[in-house]
Design an enzyme around this catalytic site. Structure first.
Site, PDB file in Angstrom:
ATOM      1  N   GLY A   6     -31.667   1.125 -10.423  1.00  0.00           N
ATOM      2  CA  GLY A   6     -30.891   1.276 -11.656  1.00  0.00           C
ATOM      3  C   GLY A   6     -31.796   1.535 -12.840  1.00  0.00           C
ATOM      4  N   LEU A   8     -32.382  -0.312 -15.633  1.00  0.00           N
ATOM      5  CA  LEU A   8     -33.253  -1.443 -15.985  1.00  0.00           C
ATOM      6  C   LEU A   8     -34.142  -1.836 -14.811  1.00  0.00           C
ATOM      7  CD1 LEU A   8     -34.117  -3.713 -17.905  1.00  0.00           C
ATOM      8  CD2 LEU A   8     -32.123  -5.025 -17.161  1.00  0.00           C
ATOM      9  N   ASP A  32     -25.569  -5.429  -0.425  1.00  0.00           N
ATOM     10  CA  ASP A  32     -24.475  -5.415  -1.403  1.00  0.00           C
ATOM     11  C   ASP A  32     -24.308  -6.852  -1.892  1.00  0.00           C
ATOM     12  OD1 ASP A  32     -22.076  -5.461  -2.759  1.00  0.00           O
ATOM     13  OD2 ASP A  32     -20.986  -4.259  -1.279  1.00  0.00           O
ATOM     14  N   TYR A 121     -14.690  -6.708 -17.401  1.00  0.00           N
ATOM     15  CA  TYR A 121     -16.150  -6.663 -17.266  1.00  0.00           C
ATOM     16  C   TYR A 121     -16.782  -7.899 -17.902  1.00  0.00           C
ATOM     17  CZ  TYR A 121     -20.967  -5.349 -18.399  1.00  0.00           C
ATOM     18  OH  TYR A 121     -22.341  -5.350 -18.549  1.00  0.00           O
TER      19      TYR A 121
HETATM   20  N1  NAP Z   1     -26.154  -0.306 -19.433  1.00  0.00           N
HETATM   21  C1  NAP Z   1     -25.877  -1.020 -20.510  1.00  0.00           C
HETATM   22  O1  NAP Z   1     -25.710  -0.490 -21.615  1.00  0.00           O
HETATM   23  C2  NAP Z   1     -25.798  -2.520 -20.420  1.00  0.00           C
HETATM   24  C3  NAP Z   1     -25.431  -3.255 -21.568  1.00  0.00           C
HETATM   25  C4  NAP Z   1     -25.387  -4.655 -21.484  1.00  0.00           C
HETATM   26  C5  NAP Z   1     -25.681  -5.279 -20.277  1.00  0.00           C
HETATM   27  N2  NAP Z   1     -25.998  -4.530 -19.189  1.00  0.00           N
HETATM   28  C6  NAP Z   1     -26.329  -5.230 -17.943  1.00  0.00           C
HETATM   29  O2  NAP Z   1     -27.646  -4.868 -17.606  1.00  0.00           O
HETATM   30  C7  NAP Z   1     -27.804  -4.865 -16.182  1.00  0.00           C
HETATM   31  C8  NAP Z   1     -28.496  -3.586 -15.733  1.00  0.00           C
HETATM   32  O3  NAP Z   1     -27.726  -2.467 -16.119  1.00  0.00           O
HETATM   33  P1  NAP Z   1     -28.255  -0.976 -15.906  1.00  0.00           P
HETATM   34  O4  NAP Z   1     -27.934  -0.243 -17.148  1.00  0.00           O
HETATM   35  O5  NAP Z   1     -29.643  -0.992 -15.367  1.00  0.00           O
HETATM   36  O6  NAP Z   1     -27.230  -0.500 -14.784  1.00  0.00           O
HETATM   37  P2  NAP Z   1     -27.430   0.577 -13.620  1.00  0.00           P
HETATM   38  O7  NAP Z   1     -28.386   1.630 -14.007  1.00  0.00           O
HETATM   39  O8  NAP Z   1     -26.053   0.971 -13.199  1.00  0.00           O
HETATM   40  O9  NAP Z   1     -28.101  -0.296 -12.473  1.00  0.00           O
HETATM   41  C9  NAP Z   1     -27.385  -1.220 -11.728  1.00  0.00           C
HETATM   42  C10 NAP Z   1     -27.849  -1.127 -10.309  1.00  0.00           C
HETATM   43  O10 NAP Z   1     -27.092  -2.049  -9.541  1.00  0.00           O
HETATM   44  C11 NAP Z   1     -26.704  -1.412  -8.330  1.00  0.00           C
HETATM   45  N3  NAP Z   1     -25.510  -2.049  -7.829  1.00  0.00           N
HETATM   46  C12 NAP Z   1     -24.233  -1.875  -8.262  1.00  0.00           C
HETATM   47  N4  NAP Z   1     -23.408  -2.638  -7.537  1.00  0.00           N
HETATM   48  C13 NAP Z   1     -24.172  -3.280  -6.623  1.00  0.00           C
HETATM   49  C14 NAP Z   1     -23.904  -4.191  -5.579  1.00  0.00           C
HETATM   50  N5  NAP Z   1     -22.658  -4.583  -5.309  1.00  0.00           N
HETATM   51  N6  NAP Z   1     -24.934  -4.661  -4.824  1.00  0.00           N
HETATM   52  C15 NAP Z   1     -26.200  -4.253  -5.065  1.00  0.00           C
HETATM   53  N7  NAP Z   1     -26.521  -3.382  -6.032  1.00  0.00           N
HETATM   54  C16 NAP Z   1     -25.511  -2.898  -6.802  1.00  0.00           C
HETATM   55  C17 NAP Z   1     -26.469   0.021  -8.725  1.00  0.00           C
HETATM   56  O11 NAP Z   1     -26.523   0.853  -7.582  1.00  0.00           O
HETATM   57  P3  NAP Z   1     -25.601   2.178  -7.524  1.00  0.00           P
HETATM   58  O12 NAP Z   1     -25.935   2.967  -8.772  1.00  0.00           O
HETATM   59  O13 NAP Z   1     -26.007   2.820  -6.261  1.00  0.00           O
HETATM   60  O14 NAP Z   1     -24.190   1.675  -7.560  1.00  0.00           O
HETATM   61  C18 NAP Z   1     -27.631   0.254  -9.679  1.00  0.00           C
HETATM   62  O15 NAP Z   1     -28.803   0.613  -8.967  1.00  0.00           O
HETATM   63  C19 NAP Z   1     -26.417  -5.137 -15.619  1.00  0.00           C
HETATM   64  O16 NAP Z   1     -26.340  -6.507 -15.320  1.00  0.00           O
HETATM   65  C20 NAP Z   1     -25.467  -4.835 -16.749  1.00  0.00           C
HETATM   66  O17 NAP Z   1     -24.298  -5.612 -16.676  1.00  0.00           O
HETATM   67  C21 NAP Z   1     -26.076  -3.178 -19.225  1.00  0.00           C
END
Ligand code: NAP
Length: 286
Positions: A6, A8, A32, A121
């Site tokens: 992902g 982060l 998962d 969410y």
């Molecule tokens: N993005 C934002 O603006 C934001 C803001 C506030 C908080 N956050 C939090 O920050 C964290 C990281 O976000 P990010 O932006 O890095 O998100 P991201 O790029 O979507 O990364 C999340 C990763 O988790 C994987 N994933 C999803 N469902 C899963 C599951 N059931 N089991 C195992 N892996 C799974 C995804 O794989 P796939 O892509 O293959 O599904 C992806 O690699 C999250 O906790 C999110 O709630 C994000």
């Protein structure tokens, strides 16, 4: 490292290795987090100091449409990881969100402020926080906000806000952006550095806000992106209701890194400086 491919996760993986840690990447293909038996099987017998969880279902509309899956990933997944971390004797670093707040405050939210999520969410992430804080013997819960990083966030279509603005500015003469949601855009690289600092300095267990310093609306964020990239595009505020939100979101979700500051551990830059660094590194701008 869970959620390793992902936005982060990739930066945390790279920063950890850069600091000389041995880091094992896990993606959804290997585990998962919503499947408790799989989590137990994959992590059984693992000896490690830290488990980092950045995996989440965070597409707000998809969570609203499928609350069962959202809670399975964001809440029960966090619980399974907390149990696995205890079994491994590891600290769980779990990433959460500014969307646990309702957004009615007019000044930055502290860790001690009561959360009241407006959507599925936020509720599922808050439940995940609670599981981690009550189940994991050693843990950090890091609330972050408005992430952007070098690697694509596939869940949000592969383009973060900065990259989307740059793309639109090349394709159109005018860009219109909402001005009624205030937050702190935060670079994933900075979160990775902050997390490593907390681990190195052995910060106490608990809940931490970990966002850049300062705040802006999405419109002001876009304005700074176009200023730094010297884009000639015309930027205008979207009219009220022009981009109606399908799911309620907090209008104000600025977080104060109060607990990091109390421990002398806050390393987050202001959002403009972090943006400058990102534009330079990823887009060779500036
Ligand atoms: N993005 C934002 O603006 C934001 C803001 C506030 C908080 N956050 C939090 O920050 C964290 C990281 O976000 P990010 O932006 O890095 O998100 P991201 O790029 O979507 O990364 C999340 C990763 O988790 C994987 N994933 C999803 N469902 C899963 C599951 N059931 N089991 C195992 N892996 C799974 C995804 O794989 P796939 O892509 O293959 O599904 C992806 O690699 C999250 O906790 C999110 O709630 C994000």
């Amino acid at each position: 490292m869970i959620g390793a491919d992902g936005q982060l996760g990739t930066d945390i993986l790279e920063a950890s290795r850069g600091d000389g840690h041995e880091a094992v990447p896990l993606t959804i293909a290997q585990m998962d987090v919503a499947d408790p038996a799989q989590v137990q099987r994959v992590l059984a017998g693992v000896r490690c100091d830290v488990i980092v969880n950045t995996a989440a279902m965070h597409h707000v509309e998809k969570c609203e449409a499928d609350p069962v899956r959202a809670f399975a990933v964001n809440a029960l997944g966090a619980r399974s990881l907390a149990q696995a971390a205890n079994a491994a004797g590891a600290r769980l670093v779990h990433v959460s969100t500014d969307y646990v707040f309702a957004g009615e405050k007019k000044e930055p939210y502290l860790e001690s402020d009561p959360p009241l999520p407006l959507n599925v969410y936020g509720n599922s992430k808050l439940a995940g926080e609670c599981f981690v804080r009550t189940v994991a013997e050693k843990h950090y819960v890091l609330r972050v906000s408005g992430l952007y990083g070098r690697n694509p966030c596939l869940e949000k279509g592969g383009l973060n806000f900065v990259d989307l603005m740059l793309k639109l500015s090349r394709e159109r003469p005018e860009v219109r952006v909402v001005d009624d949601e205030v937050l702190t855009p935060t670079s994933t690289k900075e979160v990775a550095r902050q997390m490593l600092k907390m681990l190195a300095m052995d910060a106490g267990n608990g809940l931490y806000h970990a966002t850049a310093e300062g705040s802006c609306s999405w419109y002001e964020f876009a304005r700074e992106i176009f200023r730094l990239s010297r884009s000639p595009v015309t930027l205008n505020r979207a009219a009220p209701g022009e981009f109606p939100a399908k799911v309620p979101r907090p209008k104000y979700s600025v977080l104060e890194n109060a607990c990091l500051k109390q421990q002398g551990l806050n390393s987050m830059s202001n959002w403009q400086d972090a943006l400058k660094e990102y534009l330079k590194e990823k887009h060779r701008i500036g």
